[in-house]
Design a protein around this motif. Structure first.
Motif: not given
Length: 557
Positions: A397, A428, A431-432, A434, A437-439, A441-443
């Protein structure tokens, strides 16, 4: 981000509650990196995890769920709420001024034992201590009055301090172990086997040497060994207190048979200051060779690791891992990663910042990757530790302003080749969450949001919180999620706190939540998650009294 780690994250080294004993601190650490701090402040999960791996504990028979419970305060009374049937039991008045004792040694770490501790007359500083059984919880036996702190041991005995004197309560009788003198702060460190105590007086200031007497006590024989001129501002110890070391006058000393034995001299303070006592390996520069990095063992052997040393990566895992930066022959700063004495690779363009923005490492359980995050580069990499790609580095990332990993909140029985972490991507203001590399929850909000990954070999899921509803640094108002197979399920909203037994392994089943907390009244609603539903249990609840007992702990006066 004003809150970040400073609010709920008491230790990011552990890291790190759940696997959190009481919190192990840096230079005065146990020697191993504790688990990442979770919002779950109860140690019931932590203790069960440790017990399963403790070869010295033969308590393998699991007690009934009826013996597992939460304690909470409502009004001025202490209540027990059983996990299996939500039964509520009033244990009577517990506070004289309305105070809630949030941390309390309820049960020793023993699956067979039915005994637990409770209290009355808490005034914010002292309390009356009792024991009873979960089968007959209201039939209480008084242990002592004017108690300031205690620790329930896994064999049923109790250590406690009353009127500045330390006692062992065993078989209905109390035996004095140590009497405090003067006004110095006293720190009591309990061995993992719970048979020894290291008593360290004096306030700590890690920037200076402070020489004091310390006391190593055998709890059951009463033997008290005094060690003088011990530097309380720079010391380390193993879990069993069989190796206790301190740094003074450019030398490391080990306590042995009433004396201090010099192990290594002529060095700067050890870089691996939270592991060297357990691992019996010291990494340090010689005082007259500031660009050197040496490896010393406790037998007097030394090995030059680097003569162009720049900075040490503060890792807190086994001695077979090592990472540091140095200048190569071309004058470039490189990161060198070493495993079992073998150099896995040398990597350019990975910068190490100042003492605040240090290069961070993370190694999840059962993972064949070692992760590195650079605050200067704003990037996260991983290095393969085995297989055909051994030594290869991969960018995971980038463009990250803020990063905190949950490597030690990843409980895995199967191979686990992903890192769970929080990151704030540049641009932003939130926080996200991870998984590599996979999100997930974005927020998850502007404030610190704990998370845990469980991988038991048959299923993998993540339990985490979001802080989207929080409006300030002081606000505690979380939403709890379970993420599994790409599906995100909200379990509870408006949560002030929660308390549970096997909470992560059981996917929060039977866990008690304190929700809809009214700050003006200081109370909330007690709910329990049962069979996929959140059910109301009690109202006007002030807060949980949480078990802070562990098989290895530090207790304070």
């Amino acid at each position: 981000m004003s809150k970040k780690i400073t609010s709920k994250l008491s230790v990011v080294l552990c890291f790190l509650s759940i696997c959190l004993l009481a919190i192990l601190t840096s230079a005065c650490s146990s020697g191993k990196k504790p688990a990442e701090v979770q919002q779950e402040n109860t140690d019931s999960d932590n203790n069960d995890r440790q017990d399963a791996s403790d070869s010295n504990d033969n308590d393998t028979k699991t007690v009934s769920d009826s013996n597992n419970f939460s304690l909470y305060v409502k009004g001025n009374n202490l209540y027990m709420a059983r996990y299996d049937n939500s039964e509520i039991i009033d244990l009577g008045p517990c506070t004289t001024n309305g105070s809630v004792m949030e941390k309390f040694s309820i049960k020793g770490y023993n699956k067979k034992s039915d005994q637990f501790c409770s209290f009355s007359d808490y005034n914010g500083e002292t309390y009356t201590l009792y024991i009873s059984t979960s089968k007959t919880p209201t039939k209480r036996t008084k242990v002592a009055d004017n108690v300031t702190v205690h620790s329930a041991l896994k064999n049923g005995d109790i250590l406690y301090i009353s009127n500045k004197e330390l006692f062992l309560y065993k078989g209905g009788k109390a035996v004095s172990l140590f009497k405090e003198e003067g006004e110095e702060e006293i720190k009591y460190i309990l061995s993992k086997a719970q048979d020894k105590l290291l008593i360290v007086p004096g306030e700590h200031n890690y920037g200076k040497e402070k020489l004091m007497n310390v006391y190593l006590i055998d709890i059951y024989t009463g033997n008290n060994t005094v060690y003088s001129d011990f530097n309380i501002n720079s010391f380390d110890y193993s879990f069993e207190l069989d190796s206790i070391c301190y740094f003074r006058d450019n030398a490391v000393y080990q306590l042995e048979d009433g004396n201090s034995k010099e192990i290594v001299k002529g060095i700067k303070e050890p870089y691996n200051s939270v592991t060297y006592s357990s691992d019996k390996v010291i990494y340090a520069s010689k005082a007259d060779e500031p660009t050197s990095l040496y490896r010393f063992d406790f037998n007097g052997n030394e090995e030059l690791i680097s003569d162009s040393f720049e900075k040490f990566v503060e890792f807190n895992i086994e001695e077979n891992f090592l990472a540091y930066t140095e200048k190569n022959s071309e004058g470039k700063i490189i990161l060198k990663v070493v495993q079992n004495g073998e150099t896995l690779g040398e990597y350019e363009d990975i910068e190490d910042g100042d003492d605040v923005y240090r290069l961070k490492e993370a190694h999840p359980s059962k993972s064949k990757y070692w992760y590195f995050f650079s605050e200067e580069n704003k990037k996260l990499w991983k290095v393969a530790l085995e297989g055909s790609k051994k030594g290869e580095i991969e960018l995971v990332n980038e463009n990250i302003n803020y990063f905190v990993d949950f490597a030690y909140s990843q409980d895995s029985k199967a191979e686990n080749d992903n890192l769970l972490y929080l990151a704030e991507i540049k641009g932003n203001d939130y926080c996200s969450l991870f998984l590599d590399k996979n999100i997930i929850n974005e927020n998850v909000g502007k404030y610190y949001s704990p998370a845990h990954l469980e991988n038991n070999g048959t299923e993998t899921y993540i339990i985490y919180t979001d802080t989207l509803s929080q409006t300030s640094y002081e606000d505690d108002n979380d939403t709890y999620h379970i993420w599994e197979n790409g599906r995100d399920t909200v379990i509870a909203k408006n949560v002030k706190d929660y308390n549970g037994y096997h909470s992560y392994r059981n996917k929060l089943e039977k866990i008690y939540f304190l929700t809809d907390y009214d700050e003006t009244k200081g109370t909330g609603t007690l709910k329990q998650y049962l069979n996929g539903e959140l059910k109301d249990i009690d109202s006007d609840v002030k807060g949980f009294v949480k078990n802070n007992t562990s098989s290895f702990s530090t207790i304070f006066r």
